[in-house]
Design an enzyme around this catalytic site. Structure first.
Site, PDB file in Angstrom:
ATOM      1  N   HIS A 101      51.484  39.495  47.292  1.00  0.00           N
ATOM      2  CA  HIS A 101      49.930  38.661  47.350  1.00  0.00           C
ATOM      3  C   HIS A 101      50.453  37.517  48.240  1.00  0.00           C
ATOM      4  O   HIS A 101      51.555  36.784  48.159  1.00  0.00           O
ATOM      5  CB  HIS A 101      49.297  38.300  45.973  1.00  0.00           C
ATOM      6  CG  HIS A 101      48.814  39.486  45.465  1.00  0.00           C
ATOM      7  ND1 HIS A 101      48.701  39.648  44.051  1.00  0.00           N
ATOM      8  CD2 HIS A 101      48.344  40.509  45.914  1.00  0.00           C
ATOM      9  CE1 HIS A 101      47.940  40.718  43.749  1.00  0.00           C
ATOM     10  NE2 HIS A 101      47.473  41.289  44.847  1.00  0.00           N
TER      11      HIS A 101
ATOM     12  N   HIS B  20      44.059  46.253  51.354  1.00  0.00           N
ATOM     13  CA  HIS B  20      44.528  45.486  50.479  1.00  0.00           C
ATOM     14  C   HIS B  20      45.812  46.243  49.788  1.00  0.00           C
ATOM     15  O   HIS B  20      47.165  45.973  49.625  1.00  0.00           O
ATOM     16  CB  HIS B  20      44.063  44.809  49.586  1.00  0.00           C
ATOM     17  CG  HIS B  20      44.757  43.936  48.714  1.00  0.00           C
ATOM     18  ND1 HIS B  20      44.816  42.542  48.805  1.00  0.00           N
ATOM     19  CD2 HIS B  20      45.487  44.053  47.672  1.00  0.00           C
ATOM     20  CE1 HIS B  20      45.259  42.054  47.585  1.00  0.00           C
ATOM     21  NE2 HIS B  20      45.871  42.908  47.036  1.00  0.00           N
ATOM     22  N   GLU B  21      45.680  47.232  49.135  1.00  0.00           N
ATOM     23  CA  GLU B  21      46.590  48.026  48.325  1.00  0.00           C
ATOM     24  C   GLU B  21      47.544  48.789  49.066  1.00  0.00           C
ATOM     25  O   GLU B  21      48.627  48.858  48.802  1.00  0.00           O
ATOM     26  CB  GLU B  21      45.859  49.048  47.375  1.00  0.00           C
ATOM     27  CG  GLU B  21      44.939  48.517  46.538  1.00  0.00           C
ATOM     28  CD  GLU B  21      45.473  47.609  45.335  1.00  0.00           C
ATOM     29  OE1 GLU B  21      46.789  47.683  45.237  1.00  0.00           O
ATOM     30  OE2 GLU B  21      44.807  46.600  45.184  1.00  0.00           O
TER      31      GLU B  21
ATOM     32  N   GLY C  76      56.892  54.859  44.005  1.00  0.00           N
ATOM     33  CA  GLY C  76      56.803  53.840  45.086  1.00  0.00           C
ATOM     34  C   GLY C  76      55.749  54.241  46.161  1.00  0.00           C
ATOM     35  O   GLY C  76      55.814  55.516  46.796  1.00  0.00           O
TER      36      GLY C  76
ATOM     37  N   ASP D  30      26.384  23.521  62.639  1.00  0.00           N
ATOM     38  CA  ASP D  30      26.282  22.219  62.545  1.00  0.00           C
ATOM     39  C   ASP D  30      25.936  21.820  61.283  1.00  0.00           C
ATOM     40  O   ASP D  30      26.228  20.540  60.776  1.00  0.00           O
ATOM     41  CB  ASP D  30      25.139  21.811  63.683  1.00  0.00           C
ATOM     42  CG  ASP D  30      25.077  22.157  65.044  1.00  0.00           C
ATOM     43  OD1 ASP D  30      26.514  21.902  65.301  1.00  0.00           O
ATOM     44  OD2 ASP D  30      24.230  22.288  65.507  1.00  0.00           O
TER      45      ASP D  30
ATOM     46  N   CYS E 258      42.955  42.620  42.532  1.00  0.00           N
ATOM     47  CA  CYS E 258      44.068  43.472  42.338  1.00  0.00           C
ATOM     48  C   CYS E 258      44.992  43.465  41.290  1.00  0.00           C
ATOM     49  O   CYS E 258      45.058  42.372  40.651  1.00  0.00           O
ATOM     50  CB  CYS E 258      44.938  43.226  43.862  1.00  0.00           C
ATOM     51  SG  CYS E 258      46.526  44.290  43.949  1.00  0.00           S
TER      52      CYS E 258
ATOM     53  N   HIS F  95      46.499  53.532  43.285  1.00  0.00           N
ATOM     54  CA  HIS F  95      45.742  54.096  42.188  1.00  0.00           C
ATOM     55  C   HIS F  95      44.267  53.067  42.255  1.00  0.00           C
ATOM     56  O   HIS F  95      44.358  51.728  42.304  1.00  0.00           O
ATOM     57  CB  HIS F  95      46.267  53.943  40.986  1.00  0.00           C
ATOM     58  CG  HIS F  95      47.458  54.817  40.832  1.00  0.00           C
ATOM     59  ND1 HIS F  95      48.418  54.463  39.832  1.00  0.00           N
ATOM     60  CD2 HIS F  95      47.945  55.688  41.507  1.00  0.00           C
ATOM     61  CE1 HIS F  95      49.477  55.309  40.095  1.00  0.00           C
ATOM     62  NE2 HIS F  95      49.264  56.091  40.973  1.00  0.00           N
TER      63      HIS F  95
ATOM     64  N   HIS G  85      50.429  46.469  49.786  1.00  0.00           N
ATOM     65  CA  HIS G  85      51.395  46.551  48.622  1.00  0.00           C
ATOM     66  C   HIS G  85      52.302  47.867  48.954  1.00  0.00           C
ATOM     67  O   HIS G  85      53.663  47.945  48.825  1.00  0.00           O
ATOM     68  CB  HIS G  85      50.975  46.791  47.391  1.00  0.00           C
ATOM     69  CG  HIS G  85      50.111  45.450  46.939  1.00  0.00           C
ATOM     70  ND1 HIS G  85      50.821  44.167  47.119  1.00  0.00           N
ATOM     71  CD2 HIS G  85      49.002  45.180  46.551  1.00  0.00           C
ATOM     72  CE1 HIS G  85      49.769  43.249  46.824  1.00  0.00           C
ATOM     73  NE2 HIS G  85      48.677  43.998  46.298  1.00  0.00           N
TER      74      HIS G  85
ATOM     75  N   HIS H 163      46.797  56.157  33.009  1.00  0.00           N
ATOM     76  CA  HIS H 163      46.830  57.298  33.534  1.00  0.00           C
ATOM     77  C   HIS H 163      48.312  57.735  34.176  1.00  0.00           C
ATOM     78  O   HIS H 163      48.758  58.173  35.210  1.00  0.00           O
ATOM     79  CB  HIS H 163      46.053  56.820  35.207  1.00  0.00           C
ATOM     80  CG  HIS H 163      46.344  55.621  35.677  1.00  0.00           C
ATOM     81  ND1 HIS H 163      45.808  54.446  35.512  1.00  0.00           N
ATOM     82  CD2 HIS H 163      47.126  55.342  36.646  1.00  0.00           C
ATOM     83  CE1 HIS H 163      46.194  53.518  35.912  1.00  0.00           C
ATOM     84  NE2 HIS H 163      47.161  54.167  36.813  1.00  0.00           N
TER      85      HIS H 163
ATOM     86  N   GLY I  53      38.706  49.068  32.625  1.00  0.00           N
ATOM     87  CA  GLY I  53      37.397  49.358  32.740  1.00  0.00           C
ATOM     88  C   GLY I  53      36.581  48.623  33.776  1.00  0.00           C
ATOM     89  O   GLY I  53      37.381  47.766  34.655  1.00  0.00           O
TER      90      GLY I  53
ATOM     91  N   ALA J 179      24.353  23.456  57.037  1.00  0.00           N
ATOM     92  CA  ALA J 179      24.127  24.453  56.004  1.00  0.00           C
ATOM     93  C   ALA J 179      23.548  23.947  54.839  1.00  0.00           C
ATOM     94  O   ALA J 179      23.870  22.757  54.301  1.00  0.00           O
ATOM     95  CB  ALA J 179      25.286  25.296  56.079  1.00  0.00           C
TER      96      ALA J 179
END
Length: 485
Positions: A253, A243-244, A207, A347, A105, A211, A247, A183, A191, A349
């Site tokens: 976070h 997640h956004e 507020g 048990d 983020c 984006h 905020h 923007h 990018g 892996a």
């Protein structure tokens, strides 16, 4: 929002942290991904940019270097390492650089232990909020974007009194757009392979707005997101948006690596997603609980305490360069999000270098996963590996890169399996002491990292060389776990 692992659930549930790279360091300033004579300059610019974006490294800090005698980049590196539970060295080691390379983020991080809110506990003064989708990404259909956004908002509505109404025109509380580079908010995107999205805390004007970086590739379902595990940039919009919107509602976070509000992207199955306890605690500290909770609603998953040096892990493995730590039951936890068909409790892996699969064991059954997908024909009996019928449980398993054998630990003995030939080696089982001289306790987990073999036994971990049988160090089993205290 963030990108990439690690892992979460309620007491007695599984967790794992997708955190550490297996790539060896090349120097104290790691050139990860860079070469040529100017690689040091390039990586330094990357580090400076990261610290400016997420840990408030300012020009004033840099100008103060000569006056105060303390390198501000070192100070900010320590802040970053402290936040992510890395070794606090102030230098860019392999783990620090790997963390900086993860998709995430665009909102800066704060120095907190668990959930955080914005300064002043910014929140909406009404529980009836509106949202508007200004434009659409070509990566998905309009219906998929609409559904992803609605479900992401409902993640927060289910645990609070908040409601969300969509607007088709006019100014809504939460304005949602897909944009590139600069923007209009003085917070340009970077990018592909960088920041996925950012959002603003509740207030007037911008507020609450969210984006999303159009240079990233967003997807609706988990199917296309599976390629992300191979290093390609494809991210589930629902997860990024949820997640956004945290905020947008006032949350910062979290340092809890199992939390939705952890800065880095962690894939979870959208169909089985459940908001973790840390996020529930955070949003309810602002808006209170939902008074119409369904009594059958499952308990929010809680991340086990990775700072607990006495914790006994169930299994440890790797997954294409990342570490996986398993603890407790799988239901309502991240393992069920990654692998919905996984066993209820693990048990043992290990990751196979021959088949590019992760194998999970429970009792006399084994599950094989290629990326996020259950391999055809699994689960199946552990006699698939040539283990005898009297073996009812694997205590631990690891792949030895030197001998190219998979070692299965059962009680005080171990078996050696040749995966290339798909046969058990003759003369086994053998005593564990023949492999690990002086080791008399049960092996509960094991894996290899940077040429060393790490053997877990209860709450202890031992660093060995399997070539020589030499024991180098005795450690606590939280040595590799990111501690958030």
């Amino acid at each position: 929002m963030p990108r990439s692992v690690s892992f979460v659930s309620v007491c007695l549930q599984i967790f794992f942290f997708l955190l550490l790279s297996l790539a060896p360091p090349t120097s104290s300033i790691l050139r990860c991904g860079f070469s040529s004579s100017d690689s040091l300059w390039l990586v330094t610019q990357h580090i400076r940019s990261y610290l400016k974006s997420f840990f408030n490294l300012t020009k004033e800090h840099e100008r103060s270097f000569g006056r105060r005698g303390v390198n501000p980049m070192v100070e900010k590196l320590r802040d970053m390492q402290r936040f992510f539970g890395l070794s606090i060295t102030g230098t860019v080691d392999a783990d620090t650089m790997q963390m900086m390379k993860k998709a995430r983020c665009g909102v800066p991080d704060t120095q907190v232990s668990r959930f955080s809110t914005f300064e002043g506990d910014l929140k909406w003064q009404t529980t009836a909020l509106t949202y508007r989708i200004l434009n659409y990404t070509p990566d998905m259909s309009r219906a998929e974007v609409d559904d992803s956004v609605e479900k992401a908002l409902n993640v927060w509505a289910r645990v609070t009194p908040l409601t969300f109404r969509r607007m088709e025109r006019g100014t809504a509380d939460i304005m949602i757009s897909f944009v590139r580079r600069s923007h209009g908010d003085f917070n340009p995107f970077d990018g592909p392979q960088g920041t996925l999205a950012h959002a603003y805390a509740p207030s007037t004007g911008i507020g609450g707005d969210a984006h999303f970086d159009e240079d990233e590739d967003f997807t609706y379902r988990s199917t296309r997101a599976h390629i992300n595990i191979a290093g390609l940039s494809c991210y589930v919009l629902f997860l990024v948006a949820a997640h956004e919107f945290g905020h947008s509602l006032g949350l910062g976070h979290s340092r809890d690596p199992g939390a939705l509000m952890y800065p880095n992207y962690i894939y979870k199955n959208p169909d089985t997603f459940q908001l973790p306890r840390d996020d529930v605690n955070g949003i309810q500290s602002l808006y209170g609980p939902n008074g119409n909770v369904n009594p059958n609603e499952p308990t929010p998953p809680t991340t086990p305490n990775s700072c607990d040096a006495t914790m006994v892990l169930d299994a440890v493995s790797t997954l294409r360069g990342e570490m996986l730590f398993f603890k407790g039951r799988a239901q309502q936890s991240l393992i069920s999000s990654f692998w919905p068909n996984a066993p209820e409790k693990v048990d043992a892996a290990f990751e196979s270098r021959q088949t590019d699969r992760v194998y999970l064991f429970q009792g006399r059954q084994v599950w094989a996963f290629s990326g996020y997908d259950l391999a055809s024909g699994f689960p199946r009996n552990i006699d698939y590996f040539g283990l005898p019928r009297n073996v009812n449980k694997i205590n631990a398993a690891l792949y030895d890169t030197h001998t190219r054998r998979t070692l299965f630990f059962v009680g005080d003995q171990y078996y050696s399996y040749d995966e290339a030939r798909r046969t058990m080696d003759a003369g086994f089982p053998k005593s564990i002491e023949t492999l690990l001289p002086g080791h008399t306790s049960k092996v509960t987990a094991g894996f290899q990292y940077r040429g060393y073999t790490y053997i877990y036994s209860g709450s202890n971990m031992f660093e060995y060389s399997l070539r020589t049988g030499r024991l180098f160090r005795a450690l606590k089993n939280d040595y590799f776990l990111p501690c958030a205290n």
